[in-house]
Design a protein around this motif. Sequence first.
Motif, short mmCIF file in Angstrom:
data_model
loop_
_atom_site.label_atom_id
_atom_site.label_comp_id
_atom_site.label_asym_id
_atom_site.label_seq_id
_atom_site.Cartn_x
_atom_site.Cartn_y
_atom_site.Cartn_z
N GLN A 52 9.22 4.52 48.20
CA GLN A 52 10.07 6.36 48.64
C GLN A 52 9.80 7.26 48.19
O GLN A 52 9.58 8.35 49.03
CB GLN A 52 11.47 5.62 47.85
CG GLN A 52 12.62 4.10 49.33
CD GLN A 52 13.14 4.19 48.41
OE1 GLN A 52 13.86 3.74 46.85
NE2 GLN A 52 14.32 3.54 49.53
N ILE A 53 9.21 7.08 46.73
CA ILE A 53 8.30 8.73 45.98
C ILE A 53 7.17 9.36 46.68
O ILE A 53 6.98 10.39 47.04
CB ILE A 53 8.02 8.23 44.34
CG1 ILE A 53 9.49 7.64 43.76
CG2 ILE A 53 7.77 9.75 44.18
CD1 ILE A 53 10.09 8.55 42.68
N GLN A 56 8.38 10.71 49.92
CA GLN A 56 8.90 12.16 50.28
C GLN A 56 7.39 13.54 49.45
O GLN A 56 7.62 14.09 49.85
CB GLN A 56 9.47 11.99 49.07
CG GLN A 56 11.22 11.91 48.92
CD GLN A 56 12.31 12.12 49.35
OE1 GLN A 56 12.01 13.40 49.67
NE2 GLN A 56 12.83 11.66 50.72
N LEU A 57 6.63 12.22 48.72
CA LEU A 57 5.06 14.13 48.48
C LEU A 57 4.69 13.49 49.65
O LEU A 57 3.92 14.25 49.67
CB LEU A 57 4.63 13.08 47.44
CG LEU A 57 4.67 12.50 45.74
CD1 LEU A 57 4.33 11.52 44.85
CD2 LEU A 57 4.85 14.46 45.30
N MET A 60 5.93 16.12 51.70
CA MET A 60 5.81 17.73 51.49
C MET A 60 4.84 17.85 51.62
O MET A 60 4.52 19.00 51.55
CB MET A 60 6.40 17.01 49.44
CG MET A 60 6.67 18.87 49.06
SD MET A 60 7.27 18.17 46.69
CE MET A 60 7.71 16.26 47.09
N ASP A 61 3.87 17.17 51.71
CA ASP A 61 2.27 17.92 51.51
C ASP A 61 1.96 17.99 52.98
O ASP A 61 0.94 18.60 53.60
CB ASP A 61 1.27 17.07 51.12
CG ASP A 61 1.00 16.64 50.13
OD1 ASP A 61 1.56 18.06 49.09
OD2 ASP A 61 0.53 15.84 48.53
N LEU A 133 6.77 23.96 50.30
CA LEU A 133 7.31 24.73 48.72
C LEU A 133 7.26 26.14 48.26
O LEU A 133 5.74 26.83 48.46
CB LEU A 133 7.02 23.99 47.86
CG LEU A 133 7.04 22.48 47.30
CD1 LEU A 133 6.75 22.11 46.52
CD2 LEU A 133 8.50 22.26 47.55
N THR B 22 1.58 24.21 43.17
CA THR B 22 2.16 24.15 43.05
C THR B 22 1.92 22.83 42.13
O THR B 22 0.76 21.63 42.34
CB THR B 22 3.25 23.66 43.61
OG1 THR B 22 3.81 24.42 44.47
CG2 THR B 22 4.60 22.42 42.87
N LYS B 27 6.03 18.18 41.89
CA LYS B 27 5.64 17.50 43.22
C LYS B 27 6.61 16.10 42.37
O LYS B 27 7.36 16.08 43.32
CB LYS B 27 4.15 17.40 43.47
CG LYS B 27 4.04 19.12 44.50
CD LYS B 27 2.35 18.21 45.07
CE LYS B 27 1.84 19.93 46.27
NZ LYS B 27 1.11 18.86 46.62
N LEU B 28 6.33 15.40 42.11
CA LEU B 28 6.71 14.18 41.32
C LEU B 28 8.25 14.48 41.23
O LEU B 28 9.02 14.04 41.89
CB LEU B 28 5.68 13.63 40.23
CG LEU B 28 6.35 12.58 39.90
CD1 LEU B 28 7.04 11.29 40.66
CD2 LEU B 28 5.73 11.43 38.96
N THR B 30 10.79 16.76 42.43
CA THR B 30 11.58 17.52 43.39
C THR B 30 11.08 15.80 44.76
O THR B 30 11.84 15.36 45.53
CB THR B 30 9.63 18.52 44.48
OG1 THR B 30 9.73 19.53 43.34
CG2 THR B 30 10.60 18.81 45.36
N ALA B 31 9.63 15.12 45.02
CA ALA B 31 9.84 14.27 45.33
C ALA B 31 10.78 12.78 44.35
O ALA B 31 11.46 12.41 44.99
CB ALA B 31 8.58 13.29 45.66
N THR B 32 10.95 12.73 43.17
CA THR B 32 11.74 11.82 42.80
C THR B 32 13.86 12.22 42.77
O THR B 32 14.39 11.97 43.48
CB THR B 32 12.14 12.13 41.37
OG1 THR B 32 10.81 11.70 41.37
CG2 THR B 32 13.01 11.26 40.18
N GLY B 34 14.25 14.45 45.66
CA GLY B 34 14.63 13.87 47.65
C GLY B 34 14.29 12.54 47.74
O GLY B 34 15.79 12.25 48.48
N ALA B 35 13.94 11.22 46.77
CA ALA B 35 14.08 9.65 47.02
C ALA B 35 15.71 9.95 46.64
O ALA B 35 15.98 8.94 47.51
CB ALA B 35 13.26 8.82 46.31
N PHE B 64 10.03 24.33 38.16
CA PHE B 64 10.90 22.90 38.15
C PHE B 64 11.04 22.52 36.92
O PHE B 64 11.63 21.33 36.98
CB PHE B 64 9.37 22.45 38.58
CG PHE B 64 8.66 22.33 40.15
CD1 PHE B 64 9.33 22.32 40.67
CD2 PHE B 64 8.13 23.56 40.40
CE1 PHE B 64 9.57 22.12 42.61
CE2 PHE B 64 8.37 23.68 42.42
CZ PHE B 64 8.53 22.93 42.62
#
Lengths: 216, 101
Positions: A52-53, A56-57, A60-61, A133, B22, B27-28, B30-32, B34-35, B64
Motif C-alpha cells: 500500500q505504501i 502511493q509512492l 506520486m511519481d 508535489l 523532494t 515522499k515516504l 506523504t505516502a504513509t 496517503g495509505a 514535510f
Amino acid sequence: MAEEERGHVEAHHHDHEVAPENRDVEETGHYELMATAIRELLVEKGVVTPEQIREQLEFMDSRGPALGAEIVARAWTDEAFKERLLEDGTAAVDELGIPMAGLELVVVENTPDTHNMIVCTLCSCYPRTILGLPPDWYKSKSYRSRAVIEPRAVLEEFGTSIPENTTVRVHDSNADMRYLVLPMRPEGTGGWDAERLAGIVTRDCMVGVALPDASG
Amino acid sequence: MQRQHDMGGMPSGPVDPDSPPTAPWAKLITATVGALREKKLMTVDEMRRALEDLPSEQYDRDYFERWAEALTDLLEEKGLATHDEIAGRMDEIRRRLEGGT
C-alpha cells in the motif's frame, strides 16, 4: 479574516521561525529516521502493508507537470474541451484519465484582461494529482503570506511582469478545492500541434507565476 | 484569534523560486499519510487539524518535517503508534545503521 484587519494581529508566530539554512544536517537525519520508524511500526502492526505504501509512492511519481501541460494543450487545440474544462474541471480532466481523488478542480483562464495565480494561504493545497508535489516556494511562508496582498511584487520575484491594465486575480485553494491556471496560448504558435504546445507549458505557468514562452 | 496557519496577508520576506527535489523520506511520509487515508484510518481534515495544532516551533519547520510531527501526533491520538514507540524505533534504527547489523 478581512485584509484590513490583518495588520493589527501581532505576528508572534514569526518569533520562533527556524531558518532552513540554520539547521544542521543532523536534523534531516532525524526525520529520515522518523519516516522509516513510522513505516516499520505501521507495517509490523498490520495497519498498512508495504504494497500500500509502494502504490502511493508509485502514484506520486507518476504525477507531474506533464499531465497539466497535456490538459492545457488540449484546451488550446479543442474549443469544446476547453469549455468543458472551464465549466467543470474535475469532469473534464477525468475524460483524460486524470483523477482528482475526491477533490474539486477549478480551472481559471488567463485572458488579456485577467491574469490568475494560485496559492494556499492556510496550508499548501495544490493540484497534486495533476502537477505532482508542490515546489518548495509554494509551501513557503513568504509565498503563502504575500501572494494575496502583493501578488505583483511576488510575480516580479519570478521574473514575471503583468501589464498594469491587466487585473491580477489570486485564488486561495483549500483542502477540498484545487485550482489550475489555463495560460493564454502565446502568439506565433498557430501551426503547432498539441504535443509541441505542451512543451512550453511549465508548472509555474499553471500556478500562474510565469507565462508560456514560445520563443525558444 | 488568528491562528498560526492563517498567514495570508502577513508580512514576510522575498520568495525563493528555486525548488530542490523532494527528499525520499518526505515522499515516504506523504505516502504513509496517503495509505492511511486510503484505508479510511485518517482524513485530510484530521491531518490539517493536527498540522494547525502543532506548537509554533514545530509548525515553523520545513513543510514535510511539519507533516512528520503532525502524523506522529495523529498516530498517537488514534492509538496506532505512540510517540514513545516511534522514538524507541528511531533509536533502534540508528543503532542498526551504526552497528551495520
